[in-house]
Design a protein around this motif. Sequence first.
Motif, mmCIF file in Angstrom:
data_model
loop_
_atom_site.group_PDB
_atom_site.id
_atom_site.type_symbol
_atom_site.label_atom_id
_atom_site.label_comp_id
_atom_site.label_asym_id
_atom_site.label_seq_id
_atom_site.Cartn_x
_atom_site.Cartn_y
_atom_site.Cartn_z
ATOM 1 N N PRO A 106 -24.432 17.819 -13.440
ATOM 2 C CA PRO A 106 -25.833 17.330 -13.535
ATOM 3 C C PRO A 106 -26.717 18.504 -13.380
ATOM 4 N N TRP A 107 -26.175 19.218 -14.677
ATOM 5 C CA TRP A 107 -26.988 20.422 -14.691
ATOM 6 C C TRP A 107 -28.470 20.083 -14.788
ATOM 7 N N GLY A 108 -28.807 18.980 -15.416
ATOM 8 C CA GLY A 108 -30.199 18.624 -15.648
ATOM 9 C C GLY A 108 -30.973 18.377 -14.365
ATOM 10 N N VAL A 109 -30.325 17.785 -13.357
ATOM 11 C CA VAL A 109 -31.019 17.497 -12.098
ATOM 12 C C VAL A 109 -31.498 18.788 -11.454
ATOM 13 N N ASP A 110 -30.657 19.819 -11.500
ATOM 14 C CA ASP A 110 -31.056 21.108 -10.952
ATOM 15 C C ASP A 110 -32.111 21.767 -11.828
ATOM 16 N N GLY A 177 -27.558 6.482 -12.647
ATOM 17 C CA GLY A 177 -27.102 7.619 -11.855
ATOM 18 C C GLY A 177 -27.974 8.838 -12.024
ATOM 19 N N ILE A 178 -28.451 9.082 -13.245
ATOM 20 C CA ILE A 178 -29.354 10.218 -13.473
ATOM 21 C C ILE A 178 -30.657 10.014 -12.704
ATOM 22 N N ALA A 179 -31.169 8.818 -12.757
ATOM 23 C CA ALA A 179 -32.447 8.540 -12.100
ATOM 24 C C ALA A 179 -32.349 8.572 -10.583
ATOM 25 N N ASP A 180 -31.252 8.009 -10.008
ATOM 26 C CA ASP A 180 -31.328 7.723 -8.567
ATOM 27 C C ASP A 180 -29.958 7.591 -7.908
ATOM 28 N N ALA A 181 -28.980 8.434 -8.271
ATOM 29 C CA ALA A 181 -27.715 8.442 -7.534
ATOM 30 C C ALA A 181 -27.944 9.010 -6.139
ATOM 31 N N ASP A 183 -27.370 10.960 -2.546
ATOM 32 C CA ASP A 183 -26.848 12.264 -2.137
ATOM 33 C C ASP A 183 -25.844 12.014 -1.019
ATOM 34 N N ASN A 184 -24.571 11.832 -1.403
ATOM 35 C CA ASN A 184 -23.540 11.462 -0.428
ATOM 36 C C ASN A 184 -22.379 12.444 -0.402
ATOM 37 N N SER A 185 -22.621 13.671 -0.858
ATOM 38 C CA SER A 185 -21.613 14.737 -0.850
ATOM 39 C C SER A 185 -20.414 14.433 -1.730
ATOM 40 N N ARG A 186 -20.591 13.585 -2.722
ATOM 41 C CA ARG A 186 -19.536 13.305 -3.684
ATOM 42 C C ARG A 186 -20.185 12.926 -5.007
ATOM 43 N N GLY A 187 -19.401 12.987 -6.046
ATOM 44 C CA GLY A 187 -19.882 12.528 -7.345
ATOM 45 C C GLY A 187 -21.087 13.296 -7.837
ATOM 46 N N VAL A 188 -22.150 12.581 -8.179
ATOM 47 C CA VAL A 188 -23.366 13.194 -8.706
ATOM 48 C C VAL A 188 -24.548 12.846 -7.817
ATOM 49 N N VAL A 189 -25.659 13.523 -8.049
ATOM 50 C CA VAL A 189 -26.887 13.250 -7.328
ATOM 51 C C VAL A 189 -27.988 13.019 -8.352
ATOM 52 N N GLY A 190 -28.904 12.109 -8.079
ATOM 53 C CA GLY A 190 -29.954 11.774 -9.019
ATOM 54 C C GLY A 190 -31.195 12.629 -8.839
ATOM 55 N N VAL A 191 -32.141 12.479 -9.783
ATOM 56 C CA VAL A 191 -33.426 13.154 -9.656
ATOM 57 C C VAL A 191 -34.146 12.640 -8.414
ATOM 58 N N SER A 192 -34.125 11.345 -8.205
ATOM 59 C CA SER A 192 -34.491 10.776 -6.906
ATOM 60 C C SER A 192 -33.197 10.295 -6.264
ATOM 61 N N THR A 193 -33.192 10.195 -4.950
ATOM 62 C CA THR A 193 -31.966 9.766 -4.264
ATOM 63 C C THR A 193 -32.210 8.609 -3.307
ATOM 64 N N THR A 329 -34.485 10.397 -20.553
ATOM 65 C CA THR A 329 -35.452 9.420 -20.039
ATOM 66 C C THR A 329 -35.330 9.172 -18.538
ATOM 67 N N PRO A 330 -34.133 8.881 -17.990
ATOM 68 C CA PRO A 330 -34.067 8.614 -16.546
ATOM 69 C C PRO A 330 -34.346 9.835 -15.673
ATOM 70 N N HIS A 331 -34.244 11.066 -16.227
ATOM 71 C CA HIS A 331 -34.722 12.223 -15.458
ATOM 72 C C HIS A 331 -36.205 12.028 -15.132
ATOM 73 N N VAL A 332 -36.981 11.639 -16.141
ATOM 74 C CA VAL A 332 -38.412 11.430 -15.937
ATOM 75 C C VAL A 332 -38.663 10.215 -15.050
ATOM 76 N N ALA A 333 -37.888 9.133 -15.248
ATOM 77 C CA ALA A 333 -38.062 7.937 -14.417
ATOM 78 C C ALA A 333 -37.817 8.256 -12.948
ATOM 79 N N GLY A 334 -36.765 9.058 -12.674
ATOM 80 C CA GLY A 334 -36.496 9.451 -11.289
ATOM 81 C C GLY A 334 -37.618 10.289 -10.708
ATOM 82 N N ALA A 335 -38.197 11.182 -11.532
ATOM 83 C CA ALA A 335 -39.310 12.016 -11.072
ATOM 84 C C ALA A 335 -40.533 11.167 -10.738
ATOM 85 N N VAL A 336 -40.809 10.164 -11.580
ATOM 86 C CA VAL A 336 -41.914 9.254 -11.279
ATOM 87 C C VAL A 336 -41.655 8.534 -9.961
#
Length: 622
Positions: A106-110, A177-181, A183-193, A329-336
């Motif tokens: 989730p190179w995009g989240v970074d 998951g992109i929008a809001d996974a 942050d639990n030290s596994r898997g992926v993390v979202g733009v919002s968490t 799209t969900p990158h932006v949704a998470g940021a909102v």
Amino acid sequence: MASGNISRRRLLRTVGVGAVGVGLAAGQASGRVDGERYVVGTAARRGALAAKHNAQNVDREIDFGEEGGAVAGQFSDSDARALEADPNVRYVEPDYEVQAFAESEPWGVDRVGALAAHAKGATGGGAHIAILDTGIDADHPDLRANVGEGYAVEECDGPDCTSDWDDDHSHGTHCAGIADAVDNSRGVVGVSTGATLHSVKVLTGEGSGSASGVAEGITWAADQGHDVISMSLGGDSSSSVIRDAVQYAWEKGAVIVAAAGNSGPCVDCVRYPAKYPEVIAVSATDDDDGLAGFSSVGEEVELAAPGSDVLSTVVGGAYRRYSGTSMATPHVAGAVGVLMGNGLSNSEARQRLRDTAEDVGLRDTQQGYGLLDVAKAVGADDGDRPDDPDEPDEPDEPPQGLSVTTGEATAVTEEGATLPGELTSLGSASEAAVGFEYWPQGDEDSKETVKADQLDEPGPFSLDVDGLEANVTYVFNAAAVGDDDSQDRGEARTFTTGGDGGDQPDDPDDPDEPDEPNDPRAPTVVTGEARDIDDNSVDLYGELTDLGDAEAVEPVFVFWEKGNRSRTEDEDDAFDMERPGPFDETVMGLEPDTTYVYVARCVTEDGRVAEGEPREFTTRAD
């Protein structure tokens, strides 16, 4: 073979309504579904009553508050024309087709600075994000802590569905998951968490839906007070009912985000509803900050976000890479969600993202105001981004679990085929048993599971199957089971066996062989949702979506008590359909508080059978 105490009342005869489809492949055209499925926009209660009175059947009613409402359903062309002249009717339009915008990886989240925002404490806590899509897998370990309530316009249809709004495809879960996974030290993390996710299931597992269904989902989310409405879907045609819904949602305080579309390379090709001014239209970039080749562009593009090879959550606790403006799209949704969780209004959050977007050198029609920058939007220092690849506590990319993909069947004959698959990752397993599941379409109870190989590294595998029936469509998927008990299934695909025509040489000069192969094109049929369920009766619905090469088919319903298929019933007094359209029947004499399985079926004049996927309903208790 109907039993004596079961009676039926045929409600509809053949009418010319095509399938309302929502394809998940990128860049496919969409538009008017058919001449007799309409949405009637009403300005007053009298208009709604007139619409319902003239409808052959009503799919849904939507309330847009002071603006009016809408009635979606099936109307004759003459009734539609008459309603257009009613002063209490604002518009009459076909119930347009929409489609989800995804390709496959989730190179995009970074990249958008979300990790720096998290370090500053901006995680979206208190915000509510509605994902309008195929549903959300609420049991996924990266999502379950954030999933709240849901709403089903289209009900989840599968053995693993735990709610009507569960995901029977994976597209919606990937976006969530992109929008809001978490942050639990596994898997992926979202733009919002820390935001709350809400599944608004407007697409079926096959990717089918309608403009009126999307409008219903938007309106529901707005009425709940959700802050963000994320839509990785759309179509070529403007829809008044969706426009009503997005205006209603914006006035209710929501930010609406939608995918620009996957029609690229192209010019001025942003799709609806992203094209509407109330909606943030999102284009997609690659990991070099270039425009993704598939991304639609146009003057309506407001922001760009990562959309190529994005790793995120999918159904079953797994992770996959997908590409598309669906992923941007969900990158932006998470940021909102992050901004509105910090107390900004919808207009303030939207303007903040415009003001802080990063110019990456693309044209305005490609990037709009620029690439999404969450860190700058919340005032975080870019240097806080933990993007050092040598940092052990923050890997560049979360580990991928056991995963397998399904290929297209080859060497298809009357009674056999070669099924291909590929083990793409072992995850934490040291080896995995790989194989296939396959069954006749509409008869998953006959599923066969066959092991093809035992693999200790990723790679392709295949299986030759035989003993199949001629002229039958089969569904199949690759499957893998790791020695650590991890499991994965590839996406389902289909193939149709050939007819019993003997040897068929391909020589076009052979006078005994026609140029066309002796392999008839089968009809296709969809099993609809059961309605008006009582303690001893139900209305069953189906739709013939394609006649194939048949001149006519006989539509029937096959149904049985769940777990007791020996008591299968079907229709005796059927009629012939000579063009695609819906059909239904009322079944009476059922047992109360009993779950039944049913399938819509069409039989050609030469005895070929086409079936939809099975569905279930449960009769009411006495």
